[in-house]
Design a protein around this motif. Structure first.
Motif, PDB file in Angstrom:
ATOM      1  N   HIS A 198      40.414  47.712  49.958  1.00 43.40           N
ATOM      2  CA  HIS A 198      40.837  48.164  48.554  1.00 43.40           C
ATOM      3  C   HIS A 198      42.230  47.376  48.062  1.00 43.40           C
ATOM      4  O   HIS A 198      42.321  46.989  46.918  1.00 43.40           O
ATOM      5  CB  HIS A 198      41.418  49.558  48.739  1.00 43.40           C
ATOM      6  CG  HIS A 198      42.232  50.275  47.437  1.00 43.40           C
ATOM      7  ND1 HIS A 198      41.066  50.763  46.426  1.00 43.40           N
ATOM      8  CD2 HIS A 198      43.351  50.576  47.201  1.00 43.40           C
ATOM      9  CE1 HIS A 198      41.912  51.194  45.655  1.00 43.40           C
ATOM     10  NE2 HIS A 198      43.349  51.210  45.913  1.00 43.40           N
ATOM     11  N   GLU A 199      42.910  47.042  49.299  1.00 44.63           N
ATOM     12  CA  GLU A 199      44.098  46.060  48.653  1.00 44.63           C
ATOM     13  C   GLU A 199      43.596  44.666  48.520  1.00 44.63           C
ATOM     14  O   GLU A 199      44.468  44.193  47.485  1.00 44.63           O
ATOM     15  CB  GLU A 199      45.087  46.271  49.992  1.00 44.63           C
ATOM     16  CG  GLU A 199      45.842  47.441  50.117  1.00 44.63           C
ATOM     17  CD  GLU A 199      46.339  47.879  48.736  1.00 44.63           C
ATOM     18  OE1 GLU A 199      47.039  47.164  48.163  1.00 44.63           O
ATOM     19  OE2 GLU A 199      46.421  49.368  48.321  1.00 44.63           O
ATOM     20  N   ALA A 200      42.603  44.290  48.916  1.00 47.98           N
ATOM     21  CA  ALA A 200      42.166  42.939  48.741  1.00 47.98           C
ATOM     22  C   ALA A 200      41.646  42.826  47.158  1.00 47.98           C
ATOM     23  O   ALA A 200      41.976  42.010  46.258  1.00 47.98           O
ATOM     24  CB  ALA A 200      40.939  42.643  49.512  1.00 47.98           C
ATOM     25  N   VAL A 244      42.139  39.363  45.716  1.00 50.05           N
ATOM     26  CA  VAL A 244      41.551  38.399  46.673  1.00 50.05           C
ATOM     27  C   VAL A 244      40.122  37.882  46.355  1.00 50.05           C
ATOM     28  O   VAL A 244      39.372  38.391  45.584  1.00 50.05           O
ATOM     29  CB  VAL A 244      41.459  38.940  48.030  1.00 50.05           C
ATOM     30  CG1 VAL A 244      40.366  38.069  49.018  1.00 50.05           C
ATOM     31  CG2 VAL A 244      42.675  39.590  48.728  1.00 50.05           C
ATOM     32  N   GLY A 245      40.046  36.269  46.438  1.00 49.41           N
ATOM     33  CA  GLY A 245      38.862  35.756  45.765  1.00 49.41           C
ATOM     34  C   GLY A 245      37.645  35.979  46.599  1.00 49.41           C
ATOM     35  O   GLY A 245      36.436  36.343  45.804  1.00 49.41           O
ATOM     36  N   SER A 254      29.957  48.341  46.706  1.00 56.12           N
ATOM     37  CA  SER A 254      30.621  49.358  45.494  1.00 56.12           C
ATOM     38  C   SER A 254      31.899  48.524  44.682  1.00 56.12           C
ATOM     39  O   SER A 254      31.960  48.542  43.539  1.00 56.12           O
ATOM     40  CB  SER A 254      31.289  50.630  45.882  1.00 56.12           C
ATOM     41  OG  SER A 254      30.228  51.187  46.565  1.00 56.12           O
ATOM     42  N   TYR A 255      32.714  47.990  45.641  1.00 58.82           N
ATOM     43  CA  TYR A 255      33.678  46.960  44.749  1.00 58.82           C
ATOM     44  C   TYR A 255      33.328  45.641  43.969  1.00 58.82           C
ATOM     45  O   TYR A 255      33.351  45.481  42.972  1.00 58.82           O
ATOM     46  CB  TYR A 255      34.797  46.393  45.808  1.00 58.82           C
ATOM     47  CG  TYR A 255      35.882  47.901  46.097  1.00 58.82           C
ATOM     48  CD1 TYR A 255      37.101  47.644  45.577  1.00 58.82           C
ATOM     49  CD2 TYR A 255      35.451  48.752  46.740  1.00 58.82           C
ATOM     50  CE1 TYR A 255      38.205  48.757  45.824  1.00 58.82           C
ATOM     51  CE2 TYR A 255      36.346  49.792  47.005  1.00 58.82           C
ATOM     52  CZ  TYR A 255      37.721  49.791  46.561  1.00 58.82           C
ATOM     53  OH  TYR A 255      38.448  50.923  46.832  1.00 58.82           O
ATOM     54  N   ASN A 256      32.154  45.343  44.635  1.00 60.87           N
ATOM     55  CA  ASN A 256      31.252  44.082  43.806  1.00 60.87           C
ATOM     56  C   ASN A 256      30.901  44.727  42.589  1.00 60.87           C
ATOM     57  O   ASN A 256      30.679  44.116  41.662  1.00 60.87           O
ATOM     58  CB  ASN A 256      30.236  43.547  44.787  1.00 60.87           C
ATOM     59  CG  ASN A 256      30.770  42.851  46.056  1.00 60.87           C
ATOM     60  OD1 ASN A 256      32.053  42.320  45.802  1.00 60.87           O
ATOM     61  ND2 ASN A 256      30.057  42.449  46.942  1.00 60.87           N
ATOM     62  N   ARG A 257      30.175  45.823  42.660  1.00 61.50           N
ATOM     63  CA  ARG A 257      29.418  46.321  41.464  1.00 61.50           C
ATOM     64  C   ARG A 257      30.354  46.884  40.447  1.00 61.50           C
ATOM     65  O   ARG A 257      30.225  46.745  39.264  1.00 61.50           O
ATOM     66  CB  ARG A 257      28.386  47.672  41.876  1.00 61.50           C
ATOM     67  CG  ARG A 257      27.093  47.350  42.768  1.00 61.50           C
ATOM     68  CD  ARG A 257      26.572  48.490  43.115  1.00 61.50           C
ATOM     69  NE  ARG A 257      26.402  49.573  41.946  1.00 61.50           N
ATOM     70  CZ  ARG A 257      25.940  50.697  41.826  1.00 61.50           C
ATOM     71  NH1 ARG A 257      25.979  51.357  43.109  1.00 61.50           N
ATOM     72  NH2 ARG A 257      25.805  51.341  41.040  1.00 61.50           N
ATOM     73  N   GLN A 258      31.474  47.497  40.810  1.00 66.46           N
ATOM     74  CA  GLN A 258      32.164  48.095  39.844  1.00 66.46           C
ATOM     75  C   GLN A 258      33.359  47.373  39.427  1.00 66.46           C
ATOM     76  O   GLN A 258      33.534  47.377  38.339  1.00 66.46           O
ATOM     77  CB  GLN A 258      33.104  49.290  40.468  1.00 66.46           C
ATOM     78  CG  GLN A 258      33.851  50.173  39.506  1.00 66.46           C
ATOM     79  CD  GLN A 258      34.340  51.468  39.935  1.00 66.46           C
ATOM     80  OE1 GLN A 258      33.849  52.088  40.887  1.00 66.46           O
ATOM     81  NE2 GLN A 258      35.463  52.186  39.371  1.00 66.46           N
ATOM     82  N   TYR A 259      33.774  46.233  40.263  1.00 67.76           N
ATOM     83  CA  TYR A 259      34.908  45.606  39.758  1.00 67.76           C
ATOM     84  C   TYR A 259      34.476  44.056  39.797  1.00 67.76           C
ATOM     85  O   TYR A 259      35.382  43.215  39.485  1.00 67.76           O
ATOM     86  CB  TYR A 259      36.198  45.727  40.678  1.00 67.76           C
ATOM     87  CG  TYR A 259      36.664  46.998  40.803  1.00 67.76           C
ATOM     88  CD1 TYR A 259      37.349  47.684  39.631  1.00 67.76           C
ATOM     89  CD2 TYR A 259      36.613  47.810  42.059  1.00 67.76           C
ATOM     90  CE1 TYR A 259      37.660  49.177  39.700  1.00 67.76           C
ATOM     91  CE2 TYR A 259      37.140  49.155  41.873  1.00 67.76           C
ATOM     92  CZ  TYR A 259      37.490  49.603  41.012  1.00 67.76           C
ATOM     93  OH  TYR A 259      38.068  51.064  41.032  1.00 67.76           O
TER      94      TYR A 259
END
Length: 322
Positions: free
Chosen positions: A94-96, A101-102, A151-156
């Protein structure tokens, strides 16, 4: 700034895998590696992790921090295993994202696959059956880590990747007589039996389950290799719902064969017996590594050579008299 000056945070740098990743990065010329000990940064504490990322602003992250152990430890402390691992991965991932973060690489485990998955286990076997009960809590935490990345790839639109190693061993391993994994536990047990001139060494289970083992420095090379891939190349070899890559040797052997190998390397001459009242765990865990092979990585250290190196490391640490 050259790529070798990127700010890289290796979470869990003192562990077996994290320290191997640091060695690999240094060997390849990376010079700006960020690390924190547990006393300096508790990764299960959200506020501490948030403050760390805000201050350090890493550009790449390796999530090698985890609570790990063998059958006995997983079966005895399931609450600790699921809580600690869920908190670490949720906080760091989450903090990445929050700090831009790349790239991030999450390290899972082959125990994420169903207990009776078809062998060798391909990435798309995930969530197709029941898990091994003795390490279910740990496996669920690792599955959650994969799904966090997806999930972070898909949403953000993040570039968060996952690798699933087979059983790892090598320098920096845990040789605790009860809470370690099978291979380091055998190294210690056979060494102590040799020193004591014990007539027999007792191994848990029947000796029939088959396991795959990868030397930790081979795993570290795989991690850096996967992180260095372009986003397009990585995506071309994964899928939206199975965005992780298996990392192993593609070969396995029975616990009985492993015991014979370790006893030979250690130089133990006594008998090997099996306590069939103890659990075997999953019957077989062999990974299909065709995807990562297609991406240009393959293991270099043979099992016999790796066990010999691990035994030398064990003796050099003076964990027990030599």
């Amino acid at each position: 700034m050259s790529q070798f000056q990127k700010r890289i945070f290796v979470a869990g740098h003192r562990g077996m895998v994290g320290s191997a990743i640091v060695r690999c990065l240094v060997d390849q010329g990376y010079s700006n590696i960020i690390s924190r000990s547990h006393s300096e940064l508790d990764l299960t504490d959200q506020a501490q992790v948030r403050a760390f990322f805000a201050e350090e602003k890493p550009q790449e992250v390796y999530v090698a921090a985890a609570k790990v152990g063998g059958i006995h430890a997983n079966n005895t402390y399931p609450a600790e295993f699921i809580y600690s691992n869920l908190m670490v991965e949720a906080n760091v991932i989450h903090e990445a994202w929050r700090n831009g973060v790349g790239k991030l690489l999450f390290l899972g485990s082959s125990c994420i696959y169903p207990r009776l998955a078809a062998q060798p286990m391909a990435e798309d076997a995930l969530l197709t059956g029941k898990l091994e009960p003795t390490n279910e809590a740990y496996a669920i935490a690792k599955i959650a880590g994969i799904k966090l990345c997806e999930s972070y790839n898909r949403q953000y639109g993040c570039d968060f990747r996952s690798v699933m190693p087979t059983n790892l061993y090598g320098p920096g391993d845990n040789y605790h007589p009860e809470n370690s994994h099978v291979l380091p536990a055998m190294i210690r047990r056979f060494h102590e039996a040799k020193l004591a001139d014990a007539p027999a060494v007792v191994i848990w289970g029947t000796g029939s389950p088959k396991r795959e083992f990868l030397y930790v420095d081979d795993m570290a090379r795989a991690c850096v290799h996967v992180m260095d891939l372009s986003r397009e190349t990585y995506a071309a070899h994964t899928e939206v719902t199975t965005s992780h890559l298996n990392v192993g040797t593609g070969e396995d052997l029975s616990i009985a064969e492993l015991a014979s190998l370790v006893s030979e390397v250690v130089g133990y001459q006594g008998e090997i017996r099996y306590d069939t009242s103890k659990p075997d765990g999953t019957p077989r865990k062999l990974l299909d590594i065709s995807r990562i092979r297609e991406l240009g990585w393959k293991p270099e250290v043979s099992l016999r050579d790796g066990v010999a190196r691990a035994y030398e490391d064990f003796r050099s640490e003076e964990l027990v008299p030599s």
